[in-house]
Design a protein around this motif. Structure first.
Motif, PDB file in Angstrom:
ATOM      1  N   TYR A 225       6.884   0.854  -6.115  1.00 55.24           N
ATOM      2  CA  TYR A 225       6.161   2.163  -5.805  1.00 55.24           C
ATOM      3  C   TYR A 225       6.320   2.610  -4.274  1.00 55.24           C
ATOM      4  O   TYR A 225       5.611   3.452  -3.811  1.00 55.24           O
ATOM      5  CB  TYR A 225       4.545   2.048  -5.886  1.00 55.24           C
ATOM      6  CG  TYR A 225       4.196   0.655  -5.155  1.00 55.24           C
ATOM      7  CD1 TYR A 225       3.778   0.434  -3.617  1.00 55.24           C
ATOM      8  CD2 TYR A 225       3.602  -0.459  -6.056  1.00 55.24           C
ATOM      9  CE1 TYR A 225       3.435  -0.668  -3.548  1.00 55.24           C
ATOM     10  CE2 TYR A 225       3.207  -1.437  -5.557  1.00 55.24           C
ATOM     11  CZ  TYR A 225       3.059  -1.799  -4.152  1.00 55.24           C
ATOM     12  OH  TYR A 225       2.424  -2.776  -3.604  1.00 55.24           O
TER      13      TYR A 225
ATOM     14  N   HIS B  88       7.618   6.151  -3.820  1.00 55.51           N
ATOM     15  CA  HIS B  88       6.589   7.120  -4.443  1.00 55.51           C
ATOM     16  C   HIS B  88       5.402   7.453  -3.185  1.00 55.51           C
ATOM     17  O   HIS B  88       4.823   8.447  -3.266  1.00 55.51           O
ATOM     18  CB  HIS B  88       6.066   6.532  -5.698  1.00 55.51           C
ATOM     19  CG  HIS B  88       4.722   7.532  -6.022  1.00 55.51           C
ATOM     20  ND1 HIS B  88       5.079   8.571  -6.725  1.00 55.51           N
ATOM     21  CD2 HIS B  88       3.728   7.285  -6.232  1.00 55.51           C
ATOM     22  CE1 HIS B  88       4.172   9.217  -7.244  1.00 55.51           C
ATOM     23  NE2 HIS B  88       3.234   8.522  -6.867  1.00 55.51           N
ATOM     24  N   TYR B  89       5.179   6.302  -2.554  1.00 54.70           N
ATOM     25  CA  TYR B  89       3.761   6.386  -1.546  1.00 54.70           C
ATOM     26  C   TYR B  89       4.459   6.312  -0.024  1.00 54.70           C
ATOM     27  O   TYR B  89       3.539   6.200   0.742  1.00 54.70           O
ATOM     28  CB  TYR B  89       2.919   5.366  -1.654  1.00 54.70           C
ATOM     29  CG  TYR B  89       2.140   5.423  -3.100  1.00 54.70           C
ATOM     30  CD1 TYR B  89       1.332   6.318  -3.140  1.00 54.70           C
ATOM     31  CD2 TYR B  89       2.414   4.291  -4.156  1.00 54.70           C
ATOM     32  CE1 TYR B  89       0.378   6.532  -4.540  1.00 54.70           C
ATOM     33  CE2 TYR B  89       1.722   4.494  -5.328  1.00 54.70           C
ATOM     34  CZ  TYR B  89       0.767   5.581  -5.336  1.00 54.70           C
ATOM     35  OH  TYR B  89       0.115   5.639  -6.595  1.00 54.70           O
TER      36      TYR B  89
ATOM     37  N   LEU C 177      -1.591  -0.895   5.023  1.00 59.30           N
ATOM     38  CA  LEU C 177      -0.849   0.158   4.526  1.00 59.30           C
ATOM     39  C   LEU C 177      -0.153   0.880   5.765  1.00 59.30           C
ATOM     40  O   LEU C 177       1.168   1.202   5.970  1.00 59.30           O
ATOM     41  CB  LEU C 177      -1.835   1.349   4.002  1.00 59.30           C
ATOM     42  CG  LEU C 177      -2.212   0.997   2.555  1.00 59.30           C
ATOM     43  CD1 LEU C 177      -3.318   1.606   2.117  1.00 59.30           C
ATOM     44  CD2 LEU C 177      -1.070   1.083   1.672  1.00 59.30           C
TER      45      LEU C 177
ATOM     46  N   TYR D 156       2.707   3.460   6.121  1.00 57.25           N
ATOM     47  CA  TYR D 156       2.184   4.635   5.394  1.00 57.25           C
ATOM     48  C   TYR D 156       1.442   5.649   6.362  1.00 57.25           C
ATOM     49  O   TYR D 156       1.204   5.023   7.339  1.00 57.25           O
ATOM     50  CB  TYR D 156       1.408   4.135   4.479  1.00 57.25           C
ATOM     51  CG  TYR D 156       0.628   5.136   3.770  1.00 57.25           C
ATOM     52  CD1 TYR D 156       1.181   6.041   2.556  1.00 57.25           C
ATOM     53  CD2 TYR D 156      -0.856   5.665   3.835  1.00 57.25           C
ATOM     54  CE1 TYR D 156       0.549   6.936   2.070  1.00 57.25           C
ATOM     55  CE2 TYR D 156      -1.515   6.690   3.113  1.00 57.25           C
ATOM     56  CZ  TYR D 156      -0.713   7.576   2.228  1.00 57.25           C
ATOM     57  OH  TYR D 156      -1.345   8.303   1.712  1.00 57.25           O
TER      58      TYR D 156
ATOM     59  N   LEU E  89      -5.012   6.182   0.831  1.00 60.60           N
ATOM     60  CA  LEU E  89      -4.550   5.936  -0.542  1.00 60.60           C
ATOM     61  C   LEU E  89      -5.733   5.608  -1.219  1.00 60.60           C
ATOM     62  O   LEU E  89      -5.996   6.002  -2.381  1.00 60.60           O
ATOM     63  CB  LEU E  89      -3.422   4.994  -0.724  1.00 60.60           C
ATOM     64  CG  LEU E  89      -2.095   5.388  -0.466  1.00 60.60           C
ATOM     65  CD1 LEU E  89      -1.091   4.421  -0.610  1.00 60.60           C
ATOM     66  CD2 LEU E  89      -1.752   6.655  -1.257  1.00 60.60           C
TER      67      LEU E  89
ATOM     68  N   LEU F   6      -1.915   0.034  -6.815  1.00 55.87           N
ATOM     69  CA  LEU F   6      -0.766   0.875  -6.678  1.00 55.87           C
ATOM     70  C   LEU F   6       0.249   0.991  -7.883  1.00 55.87           C
ATOM     71  O   LEU F   6       0.835   1.896  -8.007  1.00 55.87           O
ATOM     72  CB  LEU F   6      -0.077   0.115  -5.509  1.00 55.87           C
ATOM     73  CG  LEU F   6      -0.837   0.541  -3.787  1.00 55.87           C
ATOM     74  CD1 LEU F   6       0.060  -0.384  -3.074  1.00 55.87           C
ATOM     75  CD2 LEU F   6      -0.726   1.794  -3.600  1.00 55.87           C
TER      76      LEU F   6
ATOM     77  N   SER G 151      -1.120   3.207 -10.463  1.00 48.17           N
ATOM     78  CA  SER G 151      -1.223   4.543 -10.132  1.00 48.17           C
ATOM     79  C   SER G 151       0.145   5.192 -10.189  1.00 48.17           C
ATOM     80  O   SER G 151       0.570   6.227 -10.397  1.00 48.17           O
ATOM     81  CB  SER G 151      -2.019   4.563  -8.635  1.00 48.17           C
ATOM     82  OG  SER G 151      -3.368   4.566  -8.830  1.00 48.17           O
ATOM     83  N   TYR G 152       1.074   4.323  -9.659  1.00 53.46           N
ATOM     84  CA  TYR G 152       2.455   4.796  -9.557  1.00 53.46           C
ATOM     85  C   TYR G 152       2.790   5.007 -10.740  1.00 53.46           C
ATOM     86  O   TYR G 152       3.707   5.835 -11.301  1.00 53.46           O
ATOM     87  CB  TYR G 152       3.434   3.493  -8.928  1.00 53.46           C
ATOM     88  CG  TYR G 152       4.947   3.858  -8.955  1.00 53.46           C
ATOM     89  CD1 TYR G 152       5.549   4.892  -8.650  1.00 53.46           C
ATOM     90  CD2 TYR G 152       5.684   3.097  -9.892  1.00 53.46           C
ATOM     91  CE1 TYR G 152       6.946   5.089  -8.759  1.00 53.46           C
ATOM     92  CE2 TYR G 152       6.955   3.050 -10.132  1.00 53.46           C
ATOM     93  CZ  TYR G 152       7.745   4.142  -9.580  1.00 53.46           C
ATOM     94  OH  TYR G 152       8.867   4.193  -9.841  1.00 53.46           O
TER      95      TYR G 152
ATOM     96  N   PRO H  63      -0.907  10.656  -6.943  1.00 48.75           N
ATOM     97  CA  PRO H  63      -0.643  10.607  -5.590  1.00 48.75           C
ATOM     98  C   PRO H  63      -1.559   9.772  -4.721  1.00 48.75           C
ATOM     99  O   PRO H  63      -1.236   9.102  -3.647  1.00 48.75           O
ATOM    100  CB  PRO H  63      -0.745  12.054  -5.174  1.00 48.75           C
ATOM    101  CG  PRO H  63      -1.681  12.650  -6.099  1.00 48.75           C
ATOM    102  CD  PRO H  63      -1.237  11.760  -7.141  1.00 48.75           C
ATOM    103  N   LEU H  64      -2.849   9.622  -5.338  1.00 44.79           N
ATOM    104  CA  LEU H  64      -3.618   8.603  -4.511  1.00 44.79           C
ATOM    105  C   LEU H  64      -4.168   7.509  -5.642  1.00 44.79           C
ATOM    106  O   LEU H  64      -3.973   7.818  -6.951  1.00 44.79           O
ATOM    107  CB  LEU H  64      -5.114   9.491  -4.059  1.00 44.79           C
ATOM    108  CG  LEU H  64      -4.442  10.446  -3.113  1.00 44.79           C
ATOM    109  CD1 LEU H  64      -5.910  11.339  -2.782  1.00 44.79           C
ATOM    110  CD2 LEU H  64      -3.689   9.895  -1.825  1.00 44.79           C
TER     111      LEU H  64
END
Length: 301
Positions: free
Chosen positions: A2, A5-6, A205, A210, A215, A243, A246-247, A252-253
């Protein structure tokens, strides 16, 4: 994974004790203060107790990394060492040449002479032992005897024991009472509060690169905190799994559903029932109806 993606540069919730992610939350900051004060005070044995996953190893590595120049640090991550092996480890740290046929008495004398020379240079040895609750009795006794090496003013060797609560139970045994009396400073690591857990997650994070909006919102952090009981290692595991989930969904969150999936997939966490939203409106209504009926019955009587 991920990361892309994040927008992360590194995995934020790994289980390795990386001091890059160390964050001085209250329990860990206080523990560091106790350790620094105890070392500066010249105390022989210092003890830090904490449940599994509360950050003892990370704290140990952080302390070693910031040791003042007057200390020589030795870290023993493996507690399953005999008294003989711990003497060899100390001798190696002090750069003592060890003859294969040397006996333990001679080795101890060589260590004492080396510590004396170190003291003349204004330095002393600090031995950090992780998972100390697993040390054999004979090794604990050897540690106690080493702390007897001193001048009229100074201890020449200091020992910091990091262990689980079982260490306290062992030290209360009659046969180890002499060692227990040598422990002058002690600190008990506690789990994180909800506010600390929120800061902890944000910090990791941030340290992983990040830069976007949070997130994890307050609701998802609270779910993770309650399930983990505030234990940093479990926080890491649950955040990492959330994570991943969600990925996989392309979110997105981090959603509540993703956190719930992470909790369901993890052992040794606290599971709480998840009630449907309508139930939160129904419960007060039912309680009010019960109150009305109870009041009517009292009036009828």
């Amino acid at each position: 994974m991920y990361l892309e993606h994040y927008g992360l540069a590194a995995l934020p919730f790994t289980l390795t004790p990386d001091t890059h992610y160390f964050y001085e939350l209250t329990p860990h900051a206080e523990a560091l203060e106790v350790l620094v004060a105890a070392l500066d005070g010249g105390e022989g044995i210092i003890k830090v107790i904490g449940e599994v996953g509360t950050g003892k190893t990370l704290l140990c590595r952080k302390m070693m990394n910031q040791l003042a120049p007057q200390y020589v640090g030795l870290f023993l991550p493996n507690p399953y060492v005999s008294a003989h092996e711990i003497r060899h480890a100390i001798a190696t740290c002090l750069k003592i040449k060890i003859d294969s046929e040397v006996n333990q008495a001679s080795l101890t004398q060589a260590i004492e002479r080396s510590l004396m020379r170190l003291n003349e240079q204004g330095k002393k040895l600090v031995v950090f032992i992780d998972e100390a609750q697993a040390l054999p009795d004979e090794t604990l006794e050897a540690i106690r005897l080493f702390t007897n090496i001193e001048t009229e003013k100074d201890k020449l060797i200091q020992v910091v024991l990091f262990g689980q609560p079982e260490l306290d139970m062992r030290l209360r045994q009659s046969k180890l009472r002499q060692l227990q009396q040598r422990v002058v400073f002690s600190y008990q690591l506690r789990p994180l509060t909800f506010a600390e857990a929120k800061l902890y997650i944000q910090h990791r994070l941030k340290m992983s690169g990040y830069q976007g909006e949070p997130l994890f919102n307050a609701k998802t952090v609270k779910l993770i905190w309650r399930a983990s009981r505030g234990i940093p290692r479990l926080l890491n595991i649950l955040c990492h799994k959330a994570l991943i989930v969600s990925y996989g969904k392309g979110d997105p969150l981090i959603s509540i559903a993703s956190v719930q999936s992470a909790i369901a997939d993890t052992d040794n966490v606290s599971h709480y029932p998840v009630w449907p939203k309508w139930l939160y409106f129904l419960i007060p209504l039912v309680l009010f109806e019960c109150y009305v009926i109870f009041s009517w019955l009292r009036g009828a009587v």
